[in-house]
Design an enzyme around this catalytic site. Sequence first.
Site, PDB file in Angstrom:
ATOM      1  N   ASP A  30      27.887  24.139  -1.920  1.00  0.00           N
ATOM      2  CA  ASP A  30      27.570  24.496  -3.313  1.00  0.00           C
ATOM      3  C   ASP A  30      28.576  25.545  -3.772  1.00  0.00           C
ATOM      4  O   ASP A  30      29.130  26.288  -2.948  1.00  0.00           O
ATOM      5  CB  ASP A  30      26.133  25.041  -3.402  1.00  0.00           C
ATOM      6  CG  ASP A  30      25.561  24.957  -4.806  1.00  0.00           C
ATOM      7  OD1 ASP A  30      24.629  24.158  -5.022  1.00  0.00           O
ATOM      8  OD2 ASP A  30      26.034  25.697  -5.704  1.00  0.00           O
ATOM      9  N   GLU A 146      17.487   9.660  -6.827  1.00  0.00           N
ATOM     10  CA  GLU A 146      16.472  10.455  -6.124  1.00  0.00           C
ATOM     11  C   GLU A 146      15.190  10.481  -6.951  1.00  0.00           C
ATOM     12  O   GLU A 146      15.232  10.708  -8.153  1.00  0.00           O
ATOM     13  CB  GLU A 146      17.014  11.888  -5.942  1.00  0.00           C
ATOM     14  CG  GLU A 146      16.056  12.829  -5.265  1.00  0.00           C
ATOM     15  CD  GLU A 146      15.627  12.313  -3.905  1.00  0.00           C
ATOM     16  OE1 GLU A 146      16.484  12.094  -3.044  1.00  0.00           O
ATOM     17  OE2 GLU A 146      14.399  12.102  -3.713  1.00  0.00           O
ATOM     18  N   ASN A 210      11.586   7.631 -15.212  1.00  0.00           N
ATOM     19  CA  ASN A 210      11.230   8.859 -15.925  1.00  0.00           C
ATOM     20  C   ASN A 210      10.806   8.574 -17.358  1.00  0.00           C
ATOM     21  O   ASN A 210       9.899   9.220 -17.892  1.00  0.00           O
ATOM     22  CB  ASN A 210      12.382   9.861 -15.875  1.00  0.00           C
ATOM     23  CG  ASN A 210      12.362  10.650 -14.576  1.00  0.00           C
ATOM     24  OD1 ASN A 210      11.451  10.483 -13.757  1.00  0.00           O
ATOM     25  ND2 ASN A 210      13.335  11.510 -14.375  1.00  0.00           N
ATOM     26  N   CYS A 262      13.861  17.691 -15.413  1.00  0.00           N
ATOM     27  CA  CYS A 262      14.170  16.254 -15.371  1.00  0.00           C
ATOM     28  C   CYS A 262      13.674  15.480 -16.597  1.00  0.00           C
ATOM     29  O   CYS A 262      14.483  15.029 -17.396  1.00  0.00           O
ATOM     30  CB  CYS A 262      13.612  15.640 -14.093  1.00  0.00           C
ATOM     31  SG  CYS A 262      14.515  16.188 -12.633  1.00  0.00           S
ATOM     32  N   LYS A 325       5.082  23.193 -13.858  1.00  0.00           N
ATOM     33  CA  LYS A 325       3.939  22.542 -13.213  1.00  0.00           C
ATOM     34  C   LYS A 325       3.603  23.341 -11.970  1.00  0.00           C
ATOM     35  O   LYS A 325       4.418  24.148 -11.503  1.00  0.00           O
ATOM     36  CB  LYS A 325       4.255  21.087 -12.862  1.00  0.00           C
ATOM     37  CG  LYS A 325       5.312  20.920 -11.791  1.00  0.00           C
ATOM     38  CD  LYS A 325       5.400  19.462 -11.370  1.00  0.00           C
ATOM     39  CE  LYS A 325       6.329  19.279 -10.193  1.00  0.00           C
ATOM     40  NZ  LYS A 325       6.404  17.912  -9.723  1.00  0.00           N
TER      41      LYS A 325
HETATM   42  P1  NAD Z   1      19.896  22.392  -9.747  1.00  0.00           P
HETATM   43  O1  NAD Z   1      20.444  23.012 -10.970  1.00  0.00           O
HETATM   44  O2  NAD Z   1      18.738  23.011  -9.041  1.00  0.00           O
HETATM   45  O3  NAD Z   1      21.056  22.237  -8.670  1.00  0.00           O
HETATM   46  C1  NAD Z   1      22.344  21.819  -8.956  1.00  0.00           C
HETATM   47  C2  NAD Z   1      23.281  22.524  -7.979  1.00  0.00           C
HETATM   48  O4  NAD Z   1      24.597  21.990  -8.089  1.00  0.00           O
HETATM   49  C3  NAD Z   1      23.415  24.019  -8.240  1.00  0.00           C
HETATM   50  O5  NAD Z   1      23.066  24.735  -7.070  1.00  0.00           O
HETATM   51  C4  NAD Z   1      24.880  24.203  -8.610  1.00  0.00           C
HETATM   52  O6  NAD Z   1      25.411  25.438  -8.205  1.00  0.00           O
HETATM   53  C5  NAD Z   1      25.500  23.049  -7.868  1.00  0.00           C
HETATM   54  N1  NAD Z   1      26.837  22.673  -8.341  1.00  0.00           N
HETATM   55  C6  NAD Z   1      27.268  22.559  -9.619  1.00  0.00           C
HETATM   56  N2  NAD Z   1      28.558  22.173  -9.630  1.00  0.00           N
HETATM   57  C7  NAD Z   1      28.954  22.008  -8.337  1.00  0.00           C
HETATM   58  C8  NAD Z   1      30.152  21.612  -7.711  1.00  0.00           C
HETATM   59  N3  NAD Z   1      31.226  21.274  -8.436  1.00  0.00           N
HETATM   60  N4  NAD Z   1      30.195  21.582  -6.368  1.00  0.00           N
HETATM   61  C9  NAD Z   1      29.111  21.907  -5.639  1.00  0.00           C
HETATM   62  N5  NAD Z   1      27.936  22.299  -6.180  1.00  0.00           N
HETATM   63  C10 NAD Z   1      27.870  22.344  -7.515  1.00  0.00           C
HETATM   64  O7  NAD Z   1      19.546  20.895 -10.157  1.00  0.00           O
HETATM   65  P2  NAD Z   1      18.524  19.887  -9.441  1.00  0.00           P
HETATM   66  O8  NAD Z   1      17.171  20.047  -9.992  1.00  0.00           O
HETATM   67  O9  NAD Z   1      18.736  19.949  -7.971  1.00  0.00           O
HETATM   68  O10 NAD Z   1      19.071  18.499 -10.000  1.00  0.00           O
HETATM   69  C11 NAD Z   1      20.283  17.935  -9.536  1.00  0.00           C
HETATM   70  C12 NAD Z   1      20.335  16.502 -10.000  1.00  0.00           C
HETATM   71  O11 NAD Z   1      19.273  15.777  -9.399  1.00  0.00           O
HETATM   72  C13 NAD Z   1      20.154  16.301 -11.503  1.00  0.00           C
HETATM   73  O12 NAD Z   1      20.921  15.203 -11.920  1.00  0.00           O
HETATM   74  C14 NAD Z   1      18.684  15.982 -11.635  1.00  0.00           C
HETATM   75  O13 NAD Z   1      18.393  15.251 -12.793  1.00  0.00           O
HETATM   76  C15 NAD Z   1      18.472  15.159 -10.381  1.00  0.00           C
HETATM   77  N6  NAD Z   1      17.100  15.128  -9.882  1.00  0.00           N
HETATM   78  C16 NAD Z   1      16.399  16.285  -9.764  1.00  0.00           C
HETATM   79  C17 NAD Z   1      15.093  16.241  -9.290  1.00  0.00           C
HETATM   80  C18 NAD Z   1      14.245  17.497  -9.222  1.00  0.00           C
HETATM   81  O14 NAD Z   1      13.028  17.355  -9.049  1.00  0.00           O
HETATM   82  N7  NAD Z   1      14.794  18.689  -9.376  1.00  0.00           N
HETATM   83  C19 NAD Z   1      14.530  15.018  -8.910  1.00  0.00           C
HETATM   84  C20 NAD Z   1      15.287  13.864  -9.000  1.00  0.00           C
HETATM   85  C21 NAD Z   1      16.578  13.930  -9.501  1.00  0.00           C
END
Ligand code: NAD
Length: 436
Positions: A30, A146, A210, A262, A325
């Site tokens: 990250d 995911e 979604n 999301c 939530k």
């Molecule tokens: P988040 O913001 O918690 O995490 C994203 C991470 O990516 C951050 O830690 C950020 O620092 C890192 N990042 C950004 N640019 C980067 C790079 N160039 N190299 C490495 N790391 C980098 O987001 P999230 O909730 O984990 O969601 C991530 C993706 O997953 C989104 O597309 C979201 O829609 C999808 N998603 C999330 C969930 C959920 O419940 N949170 C569920 C399914 C899908």
Amino acid sequence: MKLSVIGCGYLGAVHAAAMASIGHDVVGIDVDENKIASLSKGEAPFFEPGLPEILSEGIASGRLRFTTDMSQAKGAKVHFVGVGTPQVKDGYAADMTYVNAAIDGLLPHLSEGDIVAGKSTVPVGTAARLAERVTPTGATLVWNPEFLREGFAMKDTIDPDRLVAGVPAGEAGEAATETLRAVYHPAIEKGTPFLVTDYATAELVKVAANAFLATKISFINAMAEIAEVTGADVTQLADAIGHDARIGRRFLGAGVGFGGGCLPKDIRAFSARAEELGRGESVAFLREVDAINLRRRDRAAQLVIDAFEGNVFEKKITVLGAAFKPHSDDIRDSPALDVAVRLRGLGADVTVTDPEAIANARRVHPQLRYVQDRDEALTDADAVVVVTEWDEYRRQLAPEHASTLARGRLIIDGRNCLDPAAWRAAGWTYYGMGRP
Ligand code: NAD
């Protein structure tokens, strides 16, 4: 298998820890140094039940490590990309900056035969576009959306209800499919359906799921709006229609609606992408789904305002919940905080409490007052608003106990999660969402 996970937020940190727990050798990468520092110590940078234990076990086993150095991805067979895809600042579309940057950063470290598995939720067409950059390195791009739910993320990742992989046609796609089967073999052996599709289908599966869930919630919230002008009770209506197996009772809880990182941004990005594709009308209903959802936040705030005959100035209002939530500390697009901010904007003296989300909430809305202890937050309240259905409020707060703390006897149940009869019997004026 050696795996890398790029992006260690809610999705990536959980994925990395879960993959190590089933025996893979995982490096999580990250750009956020603080996040990597805490993950490296086995500390989860956010609240997710079960994650700290699995993180610590993974690190102790030597199979899980975290770094900010992208070159550490070299040597992994599969590179999962789970960086954020938030809403752009000036529109509805998904901001692809982070996905593009992650792929750019990864390209120099890819080897022939590697697999890049996109997990972020992306606009349909993204995988085909990214494949043009990944394929010349000799690696194969797949899209592996995911479906984890925050609060149940460990279980959902280790033992998902389905796995979906969008792969290219031909030998490279077949080989990538076999590799993914090997990655997820414990779940597949247990009978988890593994659906192999083309790129566009895999990308659409995620946003369609979604969109469906958001629509189901807004449907029942639309019924709540009608119930409010007719004297009907939406919770009884939901029970009655929910007995129809074709409909089902889940996701028919009327209340202040959905939020989080999301659903809101995903339905907006889906609308924006459909417009770009010339099919905006196909998902035009999602604009309405969004509008209904946002109206319910207004409604919850309005119930409080009306209870004070239009003037909440200096009224002490305790807001129970900040997370979008329960079982999460995620406050992204949280209905709870929206309600709190609106009341504060009208001059109410608002106190917010939440078992897990106060630190995050304070960062984004420092103007609100936060109290960690529920009972302290309730002390001297003129009104109480439940906006996140944590067990601490839903099951563990007896109205008789609340009566010993609060000054007023007004409870607004923004999640229809309390027993109105019990609160009324204890002398409280109870208002729910879409209930008489
Ligand atoms: P988040 O913001 O918690 O995490 C994203 C991470 O990516 C951050 O830690 C950020 O620092 C890192 N990042 C950004 N640019 C980067 C790079 N160039 N190299 C490495 N790391 C980098 O987001 P999230 O909730 O984990 O969601 C991530 C993706 O997953 C989104 O597309 C979201 O829609 C999808 N998603 C999330 C969930 C959920 O419940 N949170 C569920 C399914 C899908």
